[in-house]
Design a protein around this motif. Structure first.
Motif, short mmCIF file in Angstrom:
data_model
loop_
_atom_site.label_atom_id
_atom_site.label_comp_id
_atom_site.label_asym_id
_atom_site.label_seq_id
_atom_site.Cartn_x
_atom_site.Cartn_y
_atom_site.Cartn_z
N UNK A 61 -10.19 -10.02 -5.33
CA UNK A 61 -10.47 -9.73 -3.92
C UNK A 61 -10.69 -10.94 -3.01
N UNK A 62 -10.65 -12.14 -3.50
CA UNK A 62 -10.98 -13.27 -2.63
C UNK A 62 -9.78 -13.86 -1.90
N UNK A 63 -8.70 -13.13 -1.82
CA UNK A 63 -7.48 -13.69 -1.25
C UNK A 63 -7.00 -12.97 0.00
N UNK A 64 -7.94 -12.55 0.82
CA UNK A 64 -7.60 -11.98 2.12
C UNK A 64 -6.72 -10.72 2.05
N UNK A 65 -7.09 -9.78 1.20
CA UNK A 65 -6.40 -8.50 1.19
C UNK A 65 -6.59 -7.83 2.55
N UNK A 66 -5.59 -7.08 2.97
CA UNK A 66 -5.70 -6.39 4.25
C UNK A 66 -5.02 -5.03 4.20
N UNK A 67 -5.33 -4.22 5.21
CA UNK A 67 -4.78 -2.88 5.35
C UNK A 67 -4.01 -2.86 6.66
N UNK A 68 -2.86 -2.19 6.62
CA UNK A 68 -2.02 -2.13 7.81
C UNK A 68 -1.60 -0.68 8.03
N UNK A 69 -1.66 -0.21 9.27
CA UNK A 69 -1.14 1.12 9.60
C UNK A 69 -0.11 1.00 10.71
N UNK A 93 -1.67 -7.18 -0.54
CA UNK A 93 -2.39 -7.89 -1.60
C UNK A 93 -2.34 -9.39 -1.32
N UNK A 94 -3.50 -10.03 -1.34
CA UNK A 94 -3.58 -11.46 -1.09
C UNK A 94 -3.33 -12.30 -2.32
N UNK A 95 -3.59 -11.75 -3.53
CA UNK A 95 -3.42 -12.58 -4.72
C UNK A 95 -1.96 -12.65 -5.14
N UNK A 96 -1.64 -13.62 -5.95
CA UNK A 96 -0.26 -13.85 -6.36
C UNK A 96 0.29 -12.75 -7.24
N UNK A 97 -0.57 -12.09 -8.00
CA UNK A 97 -0.11 -11.04 -8.91
C UNK A 97 0.17 -9.73 -8.19
N UNK A 98 -0.29 -9.61 -6.98
CA UNK A 98 -0.04 -8.45 -6.13
C UNK A 98 -0.58 -7.17 -6.73
N UNK A 99 0.17 -6.09 -6.52
CA UNK A 99 -0.25 -4.79 -7.00
C UNK A 99 0.79 -3.74 -6.69
N UNK A 100 0.48 -2.50 -7.00
CA UNK A 100 1.38 -1.38 -6.76
C UNK A 100 0.98 -0.64 -5.50
N UNK A 101 1.78 0.38 -5.20
CA UNK A 101 1.57 1.21 -4.02
C UNK A 101 0.19 1.85 -4.05
#
Length: 192
Positions: A165-173, A74-82
């Motif tokens: 969504x404007x804070x560079x969210x990314x996916x990692x595997x 999560x790119x934003x400061x508030x983040x998120x859950x799994x």
């Protein structure tokens, strides 16, 4: 004749070595699955929003490749859950375990749905802002509500979606080999 046979064997070995060293390739694409809102009865507001995105994981190698863990950064400061990861096969979704090894055969690809769980900052987007959705959830006596695709929801709630969504969210595997263990992680930006 021996030189030709030796040359052919060397070429085959080199071709196999090169094909097995090719890493998995990941591409993020827009999803047509629904955005889901999560209501908290305790807080009397929507606390999480699940945004759908899809990835295609391609194995350009001739040999089977695998991966285990997956993350949504999560790119934003508030983040998120799994997050949740679902294999998309024949129009069906199959939930994937984070701990199980997921395989992709040689020269093939698989498509996955990722559902994030972005935390909603109620100081910026409180009950009033999300009031129609909250009223609908209370009326239906449910704590989740599907509100259409990302493009449909964005038209109604552009400010909220932009904030999420404007804070560079990314996916990692995490690629994985049975013999040698974990390989270098692969990280890509999310496409919405």
């Amino acid at each position: 004749m021996k030189k030709i046979l030796l040359f052919v064997l060397v070429v085959i070995c080199l071709a196999n070595c090169n094909s097995t060293k090719q890493a998995l390739k990941i591409k993020s694409i827009k999803s047509e699955h629904d955005v889901t809102l999560f209501y908290s009865k305790k807080r009397k507001t929507i606390t999480f929003i699940s945004l759908p995105s899809e990835i295609i994981i391609e194995n350009p190698s001739t040999k089977k490749k695998s991966f285990t863990d997956y993350w949504y950064i999560y790119g934003n400061k508030s983040k998120g859950n799994f997050i949740s990861l679902y294999l998309i096969e024949n129009e069906k979704l199959t939930k994937q375990s984070i701990s199980k090894i997921k395989h992709i055969e040689g020269n093939s690809s698989k498509k996955y749905l990722i559902t994030s769980k972005h935390f909603v900052d109620t100081t910026k987007f409180g009950r009033f802002f999300l009031k129609p959705y909250i009223e609908e959830m209370i009326r239906l006596k449910q704590d989740t509500l599907n509100v259409g695709t990302m493009s449909e929801f964005s038209k109604k709630q552009s400010k909220l979606i932009k904030w999420l969504t404007n804070n560079n969210d990314s996916i990692k595997i995490q690629p994985f080999k049975l013999k040698s263990g974990f390989e270098k992680e692969i990280r890509i930006p999310v496409e919405y």
